[in-house]
Design a protein around this motif. Structure first.
Motif, PDB file in Angstrom:
ATOM      1  N   GLY A  42      56.794  33.939  55.292  1.00  0.00           N
ATOM      2  CA  GLY A  42      55.795  34.643  54.493  1.00  0.00           C
ATOM      3  C   GLY A  42      54.356  34.259  54.707  1.00  0.00           C
ATOM      4  N   SER A  43      54.058  33.347  55.603  1.00  0.00           N
ATOM      5  CA  SER A  43      52.667  32.942  55.749  1.00  0.00           C
ATOM      6  C   SER A  43      51.842  34.057  56.380  1.00  0.00           C
ATOM      7  CB  SER A  43      52.576  31.682  56.622  1.00  0.00           C
ATOM      8  OG  SER A  43      53.126  31.930  57.900  1.00  0.00           O
ATOM      9  N   GLY A  44      50.646  34.298  55.809  1.00  0.00           N
ATOM     10  CA  GLY A  44      49.749  35.321  56.337  1.00  0.00           C
ATOM     11  C   GLY A  44      48.612  34.690  57.113  1.00  0.00           C
ATOM     12  N   LYS A  45      47.632  35.526  57.453  1.00  0.00           N
ATOM     13  CA  LYS A  45      46.512  35.043  58.270  1.00  0.00           C
ATOM     14  C   LYS A  45      45.555  34.186  57.463  1.00  0.00           C
ATOM     15  CE  LYS A  45      46.799  39.007  61.390  1.00  0.00           C
ATOM     16  NZ  LYS A  45      46.112  40.209  61.950  1.00  0.00           N
ATOM     17  N   ASN A  46      45.609  34.281  56.155  1.00  0.00           N
ATOM     18  CA  ASN A  46      44.883  33.370  55.274  1.00  0.00           C
ATOM     19  C   ASN A  46      45.627  33.291  53.951  1.00  0.00           C
ATOM     20  OD1 ASN A  46      44.149  35.679  53.799  1.00  0.00           O
ATOM     21  ND2 ASN A  46      42.145  35.845  54.806  1.00  0.00           N
ATOM     22  N   THR A  48      44.929  34.348  50.951  1.00  0.00           N
ATOM     23  CA  THR A  48      44.963  35.581  50.164  1.00  0.00           C
ATOM     24  C   THR A  48      46.018  36.541  50.687  1.00  0.00           C
ATOM     25  OG1 THR A  48      42.596  35.343  49.710  1.00  0.00           O
ATOM     26  CG2 THR A  48      43.582  37.504  49.303  1.00  0.00           C
ATOM     27  N   LEU A  49      46.110  36.682  51.998  1.00  0.00           N
ATOM     28  CA  LEU A  49      47.111  37.574  52.584  1.00  0.00           C
ATOM     29  C   LEU A  49      48.524  37.037  52.390  1.00  0.00           C
ATOM     30  CD1 LEU A  49      45.278  38.673  55.858  1.00  0.00           C
ATOM     31  CD2 LEU A  49      45.717  40.051  53.819  1.00  0.00           C
ATOM     32  N   THR A  50      48.658  35.729  52.304  1.00  0.00           N
ATOM     33  CA  THR A  50      49.976  35.154  52.005  1.00  0.00           C
ATOM     34  C   THR A  50      50.426  35.531  50.598  1.00  0.00           C
ATOM     35  OG1 THR A  50      49.614  33.279  53.494  1.00  0.00           O
ATOM     36  CG2 THR A  50      51.289  33.008  51.784  1.00  0.00           C
ATOM     37  N   VAL A  51      49.498  35.431  49.640  1.00  0.00           N
ATOM     38  CA  VAL A  51      49.823  35.835  48.274  1.00  0.00           C
ATOM     39  C   VAL A  51      50.087  37.342  48.207  1.00  0.00           C
ATOM     40  CG1 VAL A  51      48.992  35.922  45.897  1.00  0.00           C
ATOM     41  CG2 VAL A  51      48.485  33.935  47.318  1.00  0.00           C
ATOM     42  N   ALA A  52      49.329  38.122  48.978  1.00  0.00           N
ATOM     43  CA  ALA A  52      49.551  39.571  49.026  1.00  0.00           C
ATOM     44  C   ALA A  52      50.956  39.879  49.519  1.00  0.00           C
ATOM     45  CB  ALA A  52      48.510  40.228  49.930  1.00  0.00           C
ATOM     46  N   LYS A  53      51.395  39.131  50.523  1.00  0.00           N
ATOM     47  CA  LYS A  53      52.741  39.354  51.037  1.00  0.00           C
ATOM     48  C   LYS A  53      53.784  39.008  49.981  1.00  0.00           C
ATOM     49  CE  LYS A  53      53.415  38.519  55.319  1.00  0.00           C
ATOM     50  NZ  LYS A  53      53.656  37.897  56.657  1.00  0.00           N
ATOM     51  N   PHE A  54      53.538  37.980  49.186  1.00  0.00           N
ATOM     52  CA  PHE A  54      54.453  37.604  48.104  1.00  0.00           C
ATOM     53  C   PHE A  54      54.646  38.783  47.143  1.00  0.00           C
ATOM     54  CE2 PHE A  54      55.018  36.119  43.752  1.00  0.00           C
ATOM     55  CZ  PHE A  54      56.124  35.291  43.869  1.00  0.00           C
ATOM     56  N   PHE A  55      53.537  39.396  46.717  1.00  0.00           N
ATOM     57  CA  PHE A  55      53.639  40.534  45.803  1.00  0.00           C
ATOM     58  C   PHE A  55      54.278  41.738  46.484  1.00  0.00           C
ATOM     59  CE2 PHE A  55      50.414  38.115  43.448  1.00  0.00           C
ATOM     60  CZ  PHE A  55      50.887  38.257  42.155  1.00  0.00           C
ATOM     61  N   VAL A 107      45.526  42.625  49.702  1.00  0.00           N
ATOM     62  CA  VAL A 107      45.469  42.924  51.138  1.00  0.00           C
ATOM     63  C   VAL A 107      44.033  43.240  51.552  1.00  0.00           C
ATOM     64  CG1 VAL A 107      46.108  44.621  52.895  1.00  0.00           C
ATOM     65  CG2 VAL A 107      47.856  43.657  51.417  1.00  0.00           C
ATOM     66  N   VAL A 108      43.378  44.104  50.783  1.00  0.00           N
ATOM     67  CA  VAL A 108      41.993  44.448  51.111  1.00  0.00           C
ATOM     68  C   VAL A 108      41.098  43.221  51.002  1.00  0.00           C
ATOM     69  CG1 VAL A 108      40.011  45.876  50.470  1.00  0.00           C
ATOM     70  CG2 VAL A 108      42.313  46.836  50.396  1.00  0.00           C
ATOM     71  N   LEU A 109      41.282  42.441  49.933  1.00  0.00           N
ATOM     72  CA  LEU A 109      40.473  41.232  49.757  1.00  0.00           C
ATOM     73  C   LEU A 109      40.725  40.232  50.879  1.00  0.00           C
ATOM     74  CD1 LEU A 109      38.549  39.530  48.022  1.00  0.00           C
ATOM     75  CD2 LEU A 109      40.568  38.711  46.753  1.00  0.00           C
ATOM     76  N   GLY A 110      41.987  40.066  51.270  1.00  0.00           N
ATOM     77  CA  GLY A 110      42.314  39.105  52.324  1.00  0.00           C
ATOM     78  C   GLY A 110      41.694  39.470  53.652  1.00  0.00           C
ATOM     79  N   TYR A 111      41.747  40.739  54.024  1.00  0.00           N
ATOM     80  CA  TYR A 111      41.140  41.149  55.296  1.00  0.00           C
ATOM     81  C   TYR A 111      39.617  41.151  55.215  1.00  0.00           C
ATOM     82  CZ  TYR A 111      45.453  42.261  57.726  1.00  0.00           C
ATOM     83  OH  TYR A 111      46.663  42.171  58.376  1.00  0.00           O
ATOM     84  N   ALA A 112      39.072  41.422  54.025  1.00  0.00           N
ATOM     85  CA  ALA A 112      37.620  41.344  53.864  1.00  0.00           C
ATOM     86  C   ALA A 112      37.136  39.911  54.098  1.00  0.00           C
ATOM     87  CB  ALA A 112      37.221  41.830  52.477  1.00  0.00           C
ATOM     88  N   ARG A 113      37.862  38.965  53.578  1.00  0.00           N
ATOM     89  CA  ARG A 113      37.496  37.561  53.794  1.00  0.00           C
ATOM     90  C   ARG A 113      37.711  37.162  55.254  1.00  0.00           C
ATOM     91  NH1 ARG A 113      40.113  34.526  48.451  1.00  0.00           N
ATOM     92  NH2 ARG A 113      38.470  35.186  46.966  1.00  0.00           N
ATOM     93  N   LEU A 114      38.775  37.681  55.847  1.00  0.00           N
ATOM     94  CA  LEU A 114      39.077  37.335  57.237  1.00  0.00           C
ATOM     95  C   LEU A 114      37.995  37.849  58.177  1.00  0.00           C
ATOM     96  CD1 LEU A 114      41.382  36.000  58.945  1.00  0.00           C
ATOM     97  CD2 LEU A 114      42.271  38.316  59.278  1.00  0.00           C
ATOM     98  N   ASP A 115      37.506  39.056  57.906  1.00  0.00           N
ATOM     99  CA  ASP A 115      36.503  39.670  58.784  1.00  0.00           C
ATOM    100  C   ASP A 115      35.078  39.481  58.279  1.00  0.00           C
ATOM    101  OD1 ASP A 115      38.642  40.595  60.305  1.00  0.00           O
ATOM    102  OD2 ASP A 115      38.732  42.518  59.237  1.00  0.00           O
ATOM    103  N   ASP A 116      34.945  38.787  57.143  1.00  0.00           N
ATOM    104  CA  ASP A 116      33.637  38.590  56.528  1.00  0.00           C
ATOM    105  C   ASP A 116      32.927  39.934  56.333  1.00  0.00           C
ATOM    106  OD1 ASP A 116      31.587  37.168  55.386  1.00  0.00           O
ATOM    107  OD2 ASP A 116      30.565  36.767  57.292  1.00  0.00           O
TER     108      ASP A 116
END
Length: 445
Positions: A42-46, A48-55, A107-116
């Motif tokens: 379940g680990s994501g790219k950061n 936030t995305l890991t928690v998104a995957k949990f949900f 998901v949106v928040l995680g990718y926003a942080r990933l791409d700044d």
């Protein structure tokens, strides 16, 4: 006629409890599997995305549970009842909505942080990715369904309109399935994960297709139901007798209801849930309805030979749940119909019938009730009068006076919601064990 006394359960686990345990065990086992898949894959790219995957994983599991709750699986329906399964479906649906929205936001928040990048820019970028776009569309449909399912709006919509909109849930589930299929980090993260998710989706969709389509279509083709006679019971109540082929193999029990369609009388998509008002005898089925709408009012004009489409039987309001030799059958208004069928089936044990109506003239099928009780040595209390004028037979002291040993009996309750709620509250006040109380709302939603 069935002898129900041989089926009284005194020491075994009640069927409803067994079914709840079976369903609960199924949910817990699958929850453990999903948790294991999340921990291992379940680990994501950061973070936030890991928690998104949990949900997201838990939302997928809840979607599959939603399908099973509305699949009308006979084994569950006869033990738990469609009314309770529908309530669970409703609350599971609103829980699912929040899981889906939380997953989408993260998901949106995680990718926003990933791409700044900003949330808006990230949202638009994800909308250009097919897998993400499918998930967004599924979430949008879930929101629309939730809005029309709120009580305030639901009460203002005709049932047929609401039901048609609610069918969009299948579109949302299809979009979610393809979204998960394309999201390879969860669906195909391992050979076990791929096998597990395919098996679970096939099980859920298979149960839905079997319970909602295949079984009803097969039964109607096999039994070829048709109206044999229509009998007025009063100025606004009518009984419809339905015959067909091999009705001795139609798995109905006294106390259950069916969803009835009369294509020659109304449009095929218009249906009504009516209880069986006589115990099935292998030769015919009978429903008795009060004219409260255009559908039931027109039943008296049905001609013999009219084809009938029958869906069911449904419901847990049966002698399968008997625990005591004696029983109290409590009915209000046209709620007497399943009670009358139960009374016909019951051939042993002391029985008391409490029939609540405004006036004696409103007591539908009362003469049939009296004849059946005369054969069985039971008692009838015809409870007349208006509640607003002081007639309150279901207050604790009054109900106890009518049936002093009520805590030693099984109690079956069927009537208007207000009456049913009042009776159930009184039974709790009197200390009647929950396993001896049987009540069910007969409906489609």
């Amino acid at each position: 006629m069935t002898d129900t006394t041989s089926r009284i359960r005194t020491g075994s686990v009640p069927p409803a409890v067994a079914a709840r345990w079976a369903l609960g065990t199924f949910v817990v086992l699958n929850l453990l599997i999903v948790e294991t898949l999340f921990i291992t894959e379940g680990s994501g790219k950061n973070g936030t995305l890991t928690v998104a995957k949990f949900f997201g994983l838990h939302a997928a599991l809840l979607m599959l549970l939603q399908l099973l709750l509305i699949a009308r699986i006979p084994w569950l329906d006869r033990r738990i009842g469609m009314d309770r399964l529908t309530v669970w479906h409703r609350w599971t649906g609103f829980t699912l909505l929040w899981l889906v929205l939380t997953h989408a936001f993260l998901v949106v928040l995680g990718y926003a942080r990933l791409d700044d990048a900003s949330m808006t820019k990230t949202f638009l970028a994800l909308a250009g990715v097919p897998a993400s776009l499918l998930g967004m569309l599924a979430a949008a449909v879930f929101v629309a369904i939730a809005v029309v399912s709120t009580r305030a709006l639901r009460r203002r919509l005709p049932y047929e309109v609401w039901h048609g909109l609610h069918l969009l849930i299948y579109l949302a589930l299809g979009l979610a399935f393809v979204h998960q299929l394309q999201e390879t980090t969860t669906f195909t993260s391992s050979a076990f994960a791929e096998l597990y998710w395919w098996a679970l989706w096939l099980l859920a969709f298979g149960a839905l297709v079997a319970g909602r389509i295949a079984i009803p279509v097969w039964r109607n083709a096999y039994h070829r139901f048709q109206v044999s006679a229509v009998t007025p019971e009063s100025h606004d109540v009518v009984s419809v007798y339905v015959t067909g082929r091999h009705l001795d193999r139609f798995p109905a029990r006294a106390g259950q209801f069916c969803i009835w369609r009369f294509p020659g009388h109304r449009n095929w998509w218009l249906a009504n849930p009516f209880s069986l008002s006589a115990a099935p005898d292998g030769r015919s089925l009978r429903l008795t309805a009060r004219a409260v709408g255009s559908g039931s009012a027109g039943l008296r004009h049905l001609a013999a030979g009219t084809r009938v489409f029958v869906e069911g039987p449904y419901g847990a309001f049966t002698s399968l749940h008997r625990t005591r030799p004696g029983s109290v059958l409590i009915a209000g208004g046209v709620g007497i119909t399943p009670v009358r069928a139960l009374l016909e089936e019951q051939s042993g044990g002391d029985v008391v019938v409490l029939y609540r109506v405004r006036t004696e003239q409103d007591a539908v099928l009362v003469e049939e009730i009296r004849r059946l009780l005369a054969v069985r040595g039971g008692r009838l209390h015809l409870l007349t009068g208006r509640t607003g004028e002081g007639a309150r037979p279901f207050e604790p002291q009054n109900l106890h006076a009518l049936v002093p040993d009520i805590t030693e009996r099984d109690i079956y309750v069927c009537g208007p919601p207000a009456m049913t709620s009042a009776v159930l509250g009184t039974l709790r006040h009197l200390g009647v064990p929950g396993r001896q109380v049987h009540a069910e709302k007969f409906g489609m939603a």
